[in-house]
Design an enzyme around this catalytic site. Structure first.
Site, PDB file in Angstrom:
ATOM      1  N   HIS A 169       0.848  -1.189   0.000  1.00  0.00           N
ATOM      2  CA  HIS A 169       0.000   0.000   0.000  1.00  0.00           C
ATOM      3  C   HIS A 169       0.888   1.244   0.000  1.00  0.00           C
ATOM      4  O   HIS A 169       1.973   1.230   0.579  1.00  0.00           O
ATOM      5  CB  HIS A 169      -0.870   0.043   1.262  1.00  0.00           C
ATOM      6  CG  HIS A 169      -2.007  -0.920   1.258  1.00  0.00           C
ATOM      7  ND1 HIS A 169      -2.177  -1.877   2.231  1.00  0.00           N
ATOM      8  CD2 HIS A 169      -3.055  -1.053   0.403  1.00  0.00           C
ATOM      9  CE1 HIS A 169      -3.282  -2.571   1.973  1.00  0.00           C
ATOM     10  NE2 HIS A 169      -3.831  -2.098   0.871  1.00  0.00           N
ATOM     11  N   CYS A 256      -3.203   0.869   9.534  1.00  0.00           N
ATOM     12  CA  CYS A 256      -4.314   0.052   9.017  1.00  0.00           C
ATOM     13  C   CYS A 256      -5.251  -0.455  10.110  1.00  0.00           C
ATOM     14  O   CYS A 256      -6.346  -0.914   9.818  1.00  0.00           O
ATOM     15  CB  CYS A 256      -3.794  -1.102   8.179  1.00  0.00           C
ATOM     16  SG  CYS A 256      -2.363  -1.911   8.815  1.00  0.00           S
TER      17      CYS A 256
END
Ligand code: CIR
Length: 261
Positions: A169, A256
């Site tokens: 990511h 996250c």
């Protein structure tokens, strides 16, 4: 007008890790996390959020979704609205429907990502003025287009970045330190996307430290990165060091595990 909106928060949404977290997605064939230890480390993460001033909404575990502890990927929270995203990994797509009711508790405006594009929240970094959206194996052009339109309506400038292919990511290798300053790996900084910002580069060999969280006066950093700790302390940041070792086994980090607003 939007000073400090990127790190001034009072609430965080988190989700208890399911015992199925042992089956979480990962690049490569590393060891499974230990569900019990993951849970302990998750409790410490929640304690850190509270210390930083968060009211924490802890959602129940979802055993059908091994990666559902990583709530950041299924939504994006702005001050004025929440956006339900469409995660790129097929096994994670159903997490979006489960995050929606939690968002509805906190936001009067909940918007669905339009069309059929894909976006993981881990690919979105908000500063006070910019919404960096990284194209990755999880986030595609159609997802960028849909999200760019929404964030523009809230005064963000969407910035499209091609995340280097060796990064899961966009935010795996960067995080916001304050309104003007980004912490990033040399690998990601080389893309040139942060040229309008002050940059602090993660020390060589400590690339895993780059996924930080700024929450009000505190900066969360993962345990095990002494050079990064020293560097960020020297810049005046107030650190909370959190062990994310179990999350790291399934490619997760600090950002996250919460939605912050
Ligand atoms: C995944 O591969 O989707 C999870 N195992 C890890 C997600 C980490 N999320 C993030 O960095 N935003």
């Amino acid at each position: 007008m939007f000073a400090r909106r990127s790190f001034t928060f009072n609430t965080a949404i988190t989700r208890q890790p399911a015992t199925s977290v042992t089956n979480g997605l990962r690049d490569g064939s590393g060891p499974d996390p230990d569900a019990g230890l993951f849970s302990q480390q998750h409790s410490n993460y929640i304690a850190a959020l509270k210390k930083a001033g968060a009211k924490v909404d802890l959602l129940p575990p979802l055993d059908d979704f091994p990666d559902s502890v990583f709530v950041e990927d299924s939504a994006l929270c702005l001050k004025e609205a929440a956006i339900v995203l469409r995660p790129g990994a097929p096994s994670r797509r159903g997490e979006a429907a489960h995050i929606r009711p939690a968002l509805e508790k906190h936001f009067s405006k909940v918007i669905e990502l339009p069309g059929d594009g894909l976006v993981d929240g881990g690919d979105v970094l908000l500063s006070d003025k910019d919404a960096f959206i990284g194209l990755s194996a999880r986030t595609n052009q159609a997802g960028f287009d849909g999200l760019a339109k929404i964030v523009s309506e809230f005064g963000y400038t969407p910035v499209r970045i091609k995340t280097p292919s060796n990064i899961l990511h966009f935010k795996t290798e960067c995080g916001l330190l304050d309104s003007q300053t980004i912490f990033a790996t040399a690998n990601l900084a080389a893309v040139g996307c942060f040229d309008d910002y002050q940059l602090i580069i993660a020390p060589k060999g400590e690339e895993g430290a780059a996924n930080i969280v700024r929450f009000n006066d505190y900066l969360f950093i993962s345990k095990g990165y002494p050079k990064s700790e020293a560097l960020l302390k020297a810049h005046g940041y107030k650190l909370i060091v959190i062990d994310t070792n179990e999350a790291a086994k399934v490619d997760g980090g600090l950002s996250c595990m919460s939605l912050r607003f």
